[in-house]
Design an enzyme around this catalytic site. Structure first.
Site, PDB file in Angstrom:
ATOM      1  N   TYR A 174       0.807  -1.215   0.000  1.00  0.00           N
ATOM      2  CA  TYR A 174       0.000   0.000   0.000  1.00  0.00           C
ATOM      3  C   TYR A 174       0.840   1.266   0.000  1.00  0.00           C
ATOM      4  O   TYR A 174       0.316   2.357  -0.197  1.00  0.00           O
ATOM      5  CB  TYR A 174      -0.966   0.009   1.182  1.00  0.00           C
ATOM      6  CG  TYR A 174      -2.304  -0.567   0.812  1.00  0.00           C
ATOM      7  CD1 TYR A 174      -3.071   0.036  -0.180  1.00  0.00           C
ATOM      8  CD2 TYR A 174      -2.792  -1.707   1.410  1.00  0.00           C
ATOM      9  CE1 TYR A 174      -4.297  -0.487  -0.551  1.00  0.00           C
ATOM     10  CE2 TYR A 174      -4.017  -2.242   1.053  1.00  0.00           C
ATOM     11  CZ  TYR A 174      -4.762  -1.619   0.073  1.00  0.00           C
ATOM     12  OH  TYR A 174      -5.973  -2.140  -0.299  1.00  0.00           O
ATOM     13  N   GLU A 260      -1.053 -30.754  14.909  1.00  0.00           N
ATOM     14  CA  GLU A 260      -1.594 -30.179  13.677  1.00  0.00           C
ATOM     15  C   GLU A 260      -2.782 -29.268  13.926  1.00  0.00           C
ATOM     16  O   GLU A 260      -2.889 -28.199  13.351  1.00  0.00           O
ATOM     17  CB  GLU A 260      -2.011 -31.304  12.702  1.00  0.00           C
ATOM     18  CG  GLU A 260      -2.655 -30.794  11.419  1.00  0.00           C
ATOM     19  CD  GLU A 260      -3.058 -31.896  10.451  1.00  0.00           C
ATOM     20  OE1 GLU A 260      -2.573 -33.034  10.596  1.00  0.00           O
ATOM     21  OE2 GLU A 260      -3.868 -31.626   9.548  1.00  0.00           O
ATOM     22  N   ASP A 312      -2.933 -35.595  11.682  1.00  0.00           N
ATOM     23  CA  ASP A 312      -3.944 -36.515  11.177  1.00  0.00           C
ATOM     24  C   ASP A 312      -3.277 -37.623  10.373  1.00  0.00           C
ATOM     25  O   ASP A 312      -2.224 -37.425   9.765  1.00  0.00           O
ATOM     26  CB  ASP A 312      -4.923 -35.782  10.251  1.00  0.00           C
ATOM     27  CG  ASP A 312      -5.902 -34.901  11.022  1.00  0.00           C
ATOM     28  OD1 ASP A 312      -5.991 -35.055  12.257  1.00  0.00           O
ATOM     29  OD2 ASP A 312      -6.570 -34.083  10.378  1.00  0.00           O
TER      30      ASP A 312
END
Lengths: 431, 431
Positions: A174, A260, A312
């Site tokens: 910006y 996780e 997982d």
């Protein structure tokens, strides 16, 4: 402190036994059977202490590019302080001035970050950048834009460093939207500048937003404030975006538990797992962000602690491990600072599903995309070099089953902290 | 503490002035002009103290459903302690037993959460649930599944409460995947149970994962640990998922600054904005999660502080405000606990873009979808009742321009904390 704060199981039967189906009674008795295998905590702790001692002695021996005679052929960036980065920027600008005076015109020498310039180094177990660079001249139609953007980014970074503040990539963009046009352009040049100056993006004081949290046996300072992570309740401490303001790490933990997902993190934090087994628990809540990766590496390096991962049981879990360990390809120039080698895969592993008798209905069928991701992982160097991982992954692809950490809740909400993890640690069951 | 820790601007010219274009010099001089409008901090603080005093006296007068004679026509849930929720579950089960003994069979009486049963109450400025319920019988093909799931969820929640732990919706689902089949089914029944028992989902100890952070003039306890949010560095404290373990809120802040994005949060935290203007800074990093909404409401209610919001100047920013203020439709039964009324829209407002001369290239054109979202908002009750908001929103839709908070960085990285916000506060420029 806080033995008082460990939530222990009641003498009452576990939660699930209020259900009356035969199946859940069978599951319960299996869960009870595993619970009985648990030895007293001091025996598990002794085993953990051995792993800790190994890590304390082993990790002092880190292989670097120069050990492999690659330090001239490859390029890596390092963490540098504000003054030294400012000097490097001044040096880069002086080099341009000299080039003009010598009649060669306004031009930057910028390292190539292209895929063809990337190299996986097995001894390091991560991707590094070869030392090839190209000239980015102002008086050349194909490079004038990038040369201008590079000059602007250098000037903006210089201003940020002079004020000793930190900004985001978005802030940087910006500052000159008209020139940059698109944030991807200022982002890309920012990475170029990082390579050019030989310092990490954190050293440029351009930071990513943080999403990780940490809790457990760790004390550190964040911008001068002393943070005791055993006293951060259940929510934990948000990992600071500005790693260079983090300091004075102290810990009596035996290991780091990398988790996780935030649901598992919450379970561990609420049960104050770190009081039973001294550890630091950290999560990036899914895909690892730069701040969490920097923080993990910092802990591992300074405290010399082993890192055990709980993800997982699916290709995505392993993919996350790979990002922590080997880095992502587009930031390979910074792989030495962002990666944490030698993370052990504690669980949930495909072989755990049968070993812990995770009920069929808690396992999920893998999609075709999952299978493909699993097969792709089997081709990755970082998997191939670990036989155990290859076996697990092959089993996953063969059985076509995946499972989340949360699947362990089918044996009771606290099964993860009371049985599964203690048993894993007791059996030193990591790969 | 910490006056030392306020990063102040240097005497040197601001960052952007290193650029040489005329345009940016014009911008700079405008930014400098606004900077000169700033009065000494004690004058701004006096004005803030007035707002604070208003909030302290005003918010003791909260309108409730019973004030509107709606307490029998509408249904709301409240925060309740473990014992009382356990009693409520026992009560529900006894009611079923009585129904069986009376020959009417196994059946639950479950409140309807359908859209037709929802009501926007202008005096409350939020959506509530009408008191209509239906019978969920076991001996009926169309309801047998839901009745079974309801019984199972009640039993699981009871087990969780007995252990005094917290679990996630996902944990709950995994306790009986075979019955629930899909998490949406256990989630839906969990909301039913919440309504049935008349308690919040937090009271059931089923929590959402947190993603919010807080920093500034707030001290509270998280699971017994005392957290001083002025000493949380730049990263801040992660907002705990379990609001019922949060207690003993203390603060010498004059207001709460609610920030949409983490980039702005980081700027405020690093500049220790709360030391210059005593405040509590909180963000959910985008779409508000339940934990952050609960935490904000808790702060507002217990500390009686005014809340000022800093969001992007686009329909999405206002949408986020609406979720904090009026709640989301699918949790209308819990609107009284999840919503924080009377949040002031501090910025970035469409009218700020011209007022603060945000450069054209930092503004973004609105897409057709944005325009539609803006027009839809103009139809919403919560916008209509605030004339100022209507005007701003009409201007946004008319100019078809939007801008992010980060757009203010075009005047220098610290313009947000050094000029924009102080000036806004000085001018009491909120709606």
């Amino acid at each position: 402190m806080s033995e008082r704060k460990r939530r222990r199981p009641e003498a009452a039967p576990p939660a699930a036994s209020t259900s009356a189906t035969k199946k859940s009674r069978r599951q319960d008795s299996h869960a009870q059977g595993l619970r009985k295998q648990l030895k007293p905590d001091d025996q598990i702790l002794a085993s953990l202490r051995q792993m800790y001692d190994d890590a304390q002695s082993a990790s002092s021996n880190v292989i670097s590019l120069s050990d492999l005679n690659l330090s001239t052929a490859c390029r890596e960036v390092t963490d540098r302080d504000v003054g030294s980065v400012q000097l490097a920027i001044e040096g880069a600008v002086l080099a341009v001035a000299r080039s003009i005076l010598a009649g060669r015109g306004f031009s930057f020498d910028v390292p190539s970050r292209a895929a063809t310039n990337q190299l996986y180094v097995p001894q390091l177990d991560r991707i590094v950048l070869r030392d090839k660079s190209s000239s980015r001249a102002f008086a050349n139609l194909s490079t004038v834009r990038k040369a201008t953007i590079t000059a602007r980014v250098l000037s903006l970074v210089y201003a940020v460093l002079r004020r000793d503040i930190h900004v985001t990539k978005r802030d940087l963009f910006y500052n000159d939207v008209k020139l940059f046009q698109d944030q991807s352009q200022s982002d890309a040049v920012l990475d170029d500048v990082s390579c050019m100056l030989g310092c990490t993006r954190s050293s440029l004081h351009v930071v990513a937003s943080e999403k990780g949290v940490v809790v457990g046996r760790l004390v550190f300072t964040d911008d001068g404030d002393r943070i005791d992570c055993t006293k951060m309740g259940i929510g934990g401490k948000a990992i600071p975006p500005n790693i260079d303001r983090v300091g004075n790490l102290e810990s009596d933990a035996l290991f780091i538990l990398l988790v996780e997902k935030d649901a598992a993190f919450m379970r561990l934090a609420e049960d104050r797992f770190y009081n039973r087994f001294p550890c630091i628990i950290v999560t990036a809540k899914g895909q690892p962000d730069v701040a969490t990766r920097l923080f993990l590496r910092r802990m591992k390096t300074e405290l010399k602690l082993p890192v055990l991962a709980l993800v997982d049981s699916d290709p995505y879990g392993l993919k996350i491990l790979s990002v922590y360990m080997c880095g992502s390809k587009n930031m390979s120039y910074d792989s030495s600072n962002l990666t944490t080698p030698d993370i052990k895969w504690l669980g949930v592993r495909p072989s755990d599903l049968d070993k812990y008798k995770v009920p069929e209905q808690c396992r999920l069928p893998m999609t075709e995309q999952d299978i493909k991701a699993g097969k792709d992982l089997l081709e990755e160097d970082f998997v191939k070099r670990n036989e155990g991982w290859v076996r697990e992954l092959e089993m996953m692809v063969k059985t076509r089953q995946k499972a989340e950490i949360q699947a362990l809740s089918s044996f009771g909400f606290q099964y993860l902290t009371e049985v599964y993890l203690p048993l894993k640690l007791q059996q030193r069951d990591w790969l």
